[in-house]
Motif scaffolding. Structure first.
Motif, short mmCIF file in Angstrom:
data_model
loop_
_atom_site.label_atom_id
_atom_site.label_comp_id
_atom_site.label_asym_id
_atom_site.label_seq_id
_atom_site.Cartn_x
_atom_site.Cartn_y
_atom_site.Cartn_z
N HIS B 287 35.36 34.45 51.82
CA HIS B 287 35.62 34.31 50.39
C HIS B 287 36.48 35.44 49.84
O HIS B 287 36.28 35.90 48.71
CB HIS B 287 34.30 34.22 49.61
N ASN B 288 37.44 35.85 50.65
CA ASN B 288 38.48 36.77 50.16
C ASN B 288 37.97 38.11 49.66
O ASN B 288 38.48 38.64 48.68
CB ASN B 288 39.27 36.12 49.03
N TYR B 289 36.97 38.64 50.30
CA TYR B 289 36.57 40.00 49.94
C TYR B 289 37.43 40.98 50.74
O TYR B 289 37.85 40.69 51.85
CB TYR B 289 35.08 40.21 50.22
N ASP B 290 37.68 42.14 50.14
CA ASP B 290 38.61 43.07 50.77
C ASP B 290 37.94 43.94 51.82
O ASP B 290 38.62 44.52 52.66
CB ASP B 290 39.24 43.97 49.70
N GLY B 291 36.63 44.06 51.75
CA GLY B 291 35.96 44.90 52.73
C GLY B 291 34.47 44.73 52.65
O GLY B 291 33.95 44.19 51.66
N ILE B 292 33.79 45.16 53.70
CA ILE B 292 32.34 45.06 53.72
C ILE B 292 31.77 46.43 54.04
O ILE B 292 32.29 47.14 54.90
CB ILE B 292 31.88 44.03 54.77
N ILE B 293 30.74 46.80 53.33
CA ILE B 293 30.06 48.06 53.62
C ILE B 293 28.65 47.74 54.06
O ILE B 293 27.92 47.05 53.36
CB ILE B 293 30.06 48.98 52.39
N HIS B 294 28.30 48.22 55.24
CA HIS B 294 26.96 47.96 55.75
C HIS B 294 26.20 49.27 55.72
O HIS B 294 26.63 50.25 56.34
CB HIS B 294 27.05 47.42 57.18
N ILE B 295 25.09 49.32 54.98
CA ILE B 295 24.34 50.57 54.95
C ILE B 295 22.91 50.34 55.42
O ILE B 295 22.35 49.27 55.23
CB ILE B 295 24.33 51.20 53.54
N LYS B 296 22.40 51.35 56.08
CA LYS B 296 21.02 51.27 56.56
C LYS B 296 20.47 52.67 56.73
O LYS B 296 21.22 53.64 56.75
CB LYS B 296 20.97 50.52 57.89
N SER B 297 19.16 52.76 56.83
CA SER B 297 18.59 54.05 57.16
C SER B 297 18.65 54.19 58.67
O SER B 297 18.65 53.20 59.39
CB SER B 297 17.15 54.11 56.70
N SER B 298 18.70 55.41 59.16
CA SER B 298 18.85 55.55 60.61
C SER B 298 17.60 55.02 61.29
O SER B 298 16.50 55.08 60.75
CB SER B 298 19.09 57.00 61.00
N PHE B 299 17.76 54.49 62.47
CA PHE B 299 16.72 53.90 63.31
C PHE B 299 16.15 52.60 62.74
O PHE B 299 15.07 52.20 63.11
CB PHE B 299 15.56 54.87 63.56
N CYS B 300 16.84 51.96 61.83
CA CYS B 300 16.35 50.66 61.35
C CYS B 300 16.65 49.62 62.42
O CYS B 300 17.79 49.21 62.59
CB CYS B 300 17.04 50.29 60.05
N THR B 301 15.63 49.22 63.17
CA THR B 301 15.84 48.37 64.35
C THR B 301 16.51 47.03 64.05
O THR B 301 17.45 46.68 64.75
CB THR B 301 14.50 48.14 65.06
N PRO B 302 16.05 46.26 63.07
CA PRO B 302 16.69 44.97 62.86
C PRO B 302 18.18 45.08 62.55
O PRO B 302 18.99 44.30 63.06
CB PRO B 302 15.94 44.38 61.67
N GLU B 303 18.54 46.05 61.72
CA GLU B 303 19.94 46.18 61.35
C GLU B 303 20.79 46.63 62.53
O GLU B 303 21.94 46.23 62.67
CB GLU B 303 20.10 47.16 60.19
N ILE B 304 20.23 47.46 63.38
CA ILE B 304 20.97 47.89 64.58
C ILE B 304 21.27 46.67 65.44
O ILE B 304 22.35 46.52 65.98
CB ILE B 304 20.17 48.94 65.37
N GLY B 305 20.29 45.77 65.52
CA GLY B 305 20.51 44.54 66.28
C GLY B 305 21.58 43.67 65.66
O GLY B 305 22.29 42.94 66.36
N ALA B 306 21.72 43.74 64.34
CA ALA B 306 22.71 42.90 63.67
C ALA B 306 24.13 43.45 63.80
O ALA B 306 25.09 42.70 63.71
CB ALA B 306 22.35 42.75 62.20
N MET B 307 24.24 44.76 64.05
CA MET B 307 25.56 45.39 63.98
C MET B 307 26.59 44.83 64.97
O MET B 307 27.73 44.58 64.57
CB MET B 307 25.42 46.91 64.10
N PRO B 308 26.23 44.62 66.26
CA PRO B 308 27.26 44.06 67.15
C PRO B 308 27.77 42.70 66.68
O PRO B 308 28.95 42.39 66.86
CB PRO B 308 26.54 43.94 68.50
N ILE B 309 26.87 41.92 66.07
CA ILE B 309 27.28 40.59 65.62
C ILE B 309 28.17 40.68 64.38
O ILE B 309 29.17 39.97 64.26
CB ILE B 309 26.04 39.72 65.38
N LEU B 310 27.83 41.61 63.48
CA LEU B 310 28.68 41.84 62.31
C LEU B 310 30.08 42.25 62.76
O LEU B 310 31.08 41.78 62.23
CB LEU B 310 28.08 42.94 61.43
#
Lengths: 305, 352
Positions: B287-310
């Motif tokens: 949808h034509n967004y110019d950028g994405i910012i992904h933020i998380k606290s360190s050691f957040c397991t679910p988000e770490i799992g999502a990162m390679p897919i992002l």
């Protein structure tokens, strides 16, 4: 057709079952070798830097099996309410699917939604074109054999509790404890020094699961429940506990801390990351054993206090 | 009289305080704002590699207990967040504090009977029907707050007179906390909505950025070092999905939608908000967004799992993405530098 099975994570829970079933169905299987430096480096290069060491290791094993037609990556969600697994177990399939180009055989264990192991094996049969009947027969036979084998190994494990030597309970996930690079150096060192090593995963899971309530009422990680339940079941007979966890393991970080605050036994908390050298580890193990021996009056060194 | 305390998340202390002060006959404490001292206190007593929300909430509890709070309230969630309270209770008890601990979500479920019993223990005249009525108002308040926050986030970077949005929001929160009933609240919401629309906004091309990530870090400004404010200073319009209303009511429905929308990437839910974030990421990319910012606290397991897919999605759609991992001792300067570089990059891309 060749199916690749990574020797990490799930392998230590279901590996024997897979090997047995596939052998009965005459399907060629390639299991990745025991973890070595090369495999670990493969995993570390491919994975995200904050992933836990065990997952990095798993990714390394998967990458090693590149030449297989299929790779078996299950997903384990829960074993009924309050028996969840770590979130990494929920995500591995999707991570692997996006990382490698191989075809992946996948099944899902989610007892809350009625997806059990047998259904999972039917799914495998669907992909490999094996009839349901054949699959069911192979699965049920293997399960029966494995049950007996596990009973024997549990008995062996419990028998060690009655020995006269120093007894140390290893509390850790089997994919860490039995891994060649992560837990093996520790176990080897203990064995070389004549210590009875008791494994936390070789207790009756039901019993351990129940016993864990004594330490933590609302814990909902199944594997951690079994781990800490084993402490309750054996605490009168053991001399010390060694916690092994990989850096940064989510459930372990909270559960081990809680247990350490509640138990009244000597313990050693070992956290392993990808850069740890054996020297520091052995020093810690050595001093831990010295303390235990001094405490039991089996050593010439007198205890500090 | 008992003193009740609860940890901060964003501005949600206003509705929570409103709810508790109306249903319980006791003093509701304003927890001290999260500061460096809170973070330090929290991390001193936390395990080595626990995720950051644990440290912040523990720090807040210690500060509250030092100010003589008797009752602490904690929520639970899908990942290890659901297991915080048992360890936190043990740590605080080991520190020799005496208090009552109310956990609203146990093992992923809300045990209403147990909670009512605990409330009755604090306040003998606890009235369930009255509580339901005020709960309804609180939920509506959260919804209105989130709606207005969304508007602010999109436009705060373009205000003609600096600081107007912030000023009006402060006034709104103060007004909301003195709500008398549902219709009063609704009137206030309509009024402030109009007021916010009246604030003059610069025209022209806008850079649009989506913020996704772990819920606590996204919602608590101190935990992400006021990243949103920083971005607004550069003149970026921000889209953020995670808010309290989403987590409480929309999540269950929307996760399925997200999973369907990105089925070429993921098949299953991946714990906590990981699957949602992947779905959002694809939406932002298409949808034509110019950028994405992904933020998380360190050691957040679910988000770490999502990162390679992002990573893979952004690679496929050629959209820039930047990852921020916040811990208690991340310096603000490093974040600012990376933010600036990211801004320069997306601006250059827009001009090309």
């Amino acid at each position: 057709m060749k199916i690749g099975i990574p020797r990490s994570l799930y392998f230590y829970y279901y590996g024997d079952l897979w090997l047995k079933v596939f052998k009965k169905l005459n399907i060629e299987v390639k299991v990745s070798p025991k973890t070595n430096k090369e495999i670990m480096d493969l995993g570390i290069n491919k994975s995200n830097d904050e992933m836990c060491l065990s997952l990095k290791n798993y990714i390394g094993h998967v990458c090693y099996l590149k030449d297989c037609d299929y790779i078996l990556v299950p997903r384990i969600d829960n074993f009924k309410t309050c028996n969840q697994t770590c979130t990494n177990f929920l995500a591995t399939y999707d991570i692997i699917n996006n990382l490698v180009d191989n075809k992946i055989i996948n099944y899902n264990i989610d007892l809350n939604k009625g997806e059990d192991e047998l259904k999972g094996f039917y799914k495998i049969g669907n992909i490999l074109k094996i009839k349901k009947k054949q699959m069911k027969k192979a699965y049920l036979e293997s399960i029966k054999e494995l049950k007996e084998e596990r009973l024997i190994s549990i008995k062996d494990n419990l028998k060690k509790l009655d020995s006269d030597k120093l007894k140390i309970l290893i509390v850790g996930h089997p994919y860490n404890t039995y891994d060649e690079l992560i837990g093996k150096p520790i176990i080897d060192y203990l064995n070389d020094n004549g210590i009875q090593v008791i494994y936390s995963n070789l207790f009756d899971s039901e019993e351990a699961n129940q016993a864990s309530r004594e330490l933590s009422k609302d814990l909902y990680f199944k594997y951690n429940k079994e781990n800490i339940g084993s402490i309750i079941l054996s605490q009168d007979k053991i001399d010390g506990i060694i916690f092994i966890s990989s850096f940064p393991c989510g459930p372990d970080s909270l559960v081990n801390e809680l247990v350490i605050r509640k138990i009244d036994l000597p313990y050693l908390n070992i956290i392993i990351d990808d850069q740890s050298s054996d020297t520091g580890l052995i020093t810690r193990l050595e001093s831990f054993i010295d303390i235990l021996e001094a405490k039991n009056g089996k050593s010439s060194i007198s205890p500090c206090r | 009289m008992a003193k009740v305390a609860f940890p901060h998340v964003g501005n949600y202390s206003v509705p929570v305080k409103y709810l508790l002060s109306h249903i319980l006959d006791c003093e509701i404490m304003d927890a001290p704002k999260i500061s460096t001292k809170t973070a330090e206190l929290g991390s001193r007593y936390s395990p080595d590699f626990v995720c950051t929300p644990f440290k912040y909430t523990l720090g807040t509890y210690i500060e509250c207990l030092d100010k003589k709070a008797d009752v602490l309230i904690q929520l639970g969630g899908g990942c290890r967040y659901g297991y915080y309270y048992e360890l936190q209770e043990k740590i605080l008890k080991d520190l020799d504090y005496d208090f009552e601990y109310i956990n609203l979500v146990t093992m992923g479920k809300t045990d209403i009977k147990k909670i009512v019993k605990q409330f009755e223990k604090i306040d003998k005249n606890f009235n369930k029907i009255k509580a339901l009525y005020y709960l309804f108002i609180t939920i509506k308040m959260v919804k209105y707050m989130d709606k207005i926050d969304d508007y602010i986030r999109e436009n705060i970077g373009f205000e003609v007179q600096k600081g107007e949005f912030k000023k009006l929001k402060k006034k709104m929160l103060l007004d909301f906390s003195n709500t008398k009933g549902y219709f009063d609240l609704y009137k206030k919401y309509r009024y402030y909505k109009k007021q916010f629309k009246k604030i003059k906004i610069k025209d022209g091309k806008k850079l649009k950025v989506g913020i996704i990530g772990e819920l606590y870090t996204v919602m608590e400004p101190f935990a992400n070092y006021e990243l949103e404010y920083e971005l607004a200073n550069y003149g970026i319009s921000i889209k953020r999905y995670t808010n309290a209303h989403y987590l409480l009511f929309e999540k269950r429905r929307k996760v399925k939608k997200y999973l369907r929308s990105c089925k070429e990437y993921i098949k299953y839910r991946m714990g906590a908000d990981a699957a949602d974030n992947i779905g959002r990421c694809k939406y932002l990319c298409t949808h034509n967004y110019d950028g994405i910012i992904h933020i998380k606290s360190s050691f957040c397991t679910p988000e770490i799992g999502a990162m390679p897919i992002l990573n893979k999605i952004c690679n496929d759609y050629n959209v820039p993405i930047i990852y921020f991992s916040f811990d208690t001792n991340t310096s603000k300067v490093g974040m600012k530098t990376r933010c600036e570089a990211f801004y320069d990059m997306i601006e250059m891309r827009k001009k090309l």
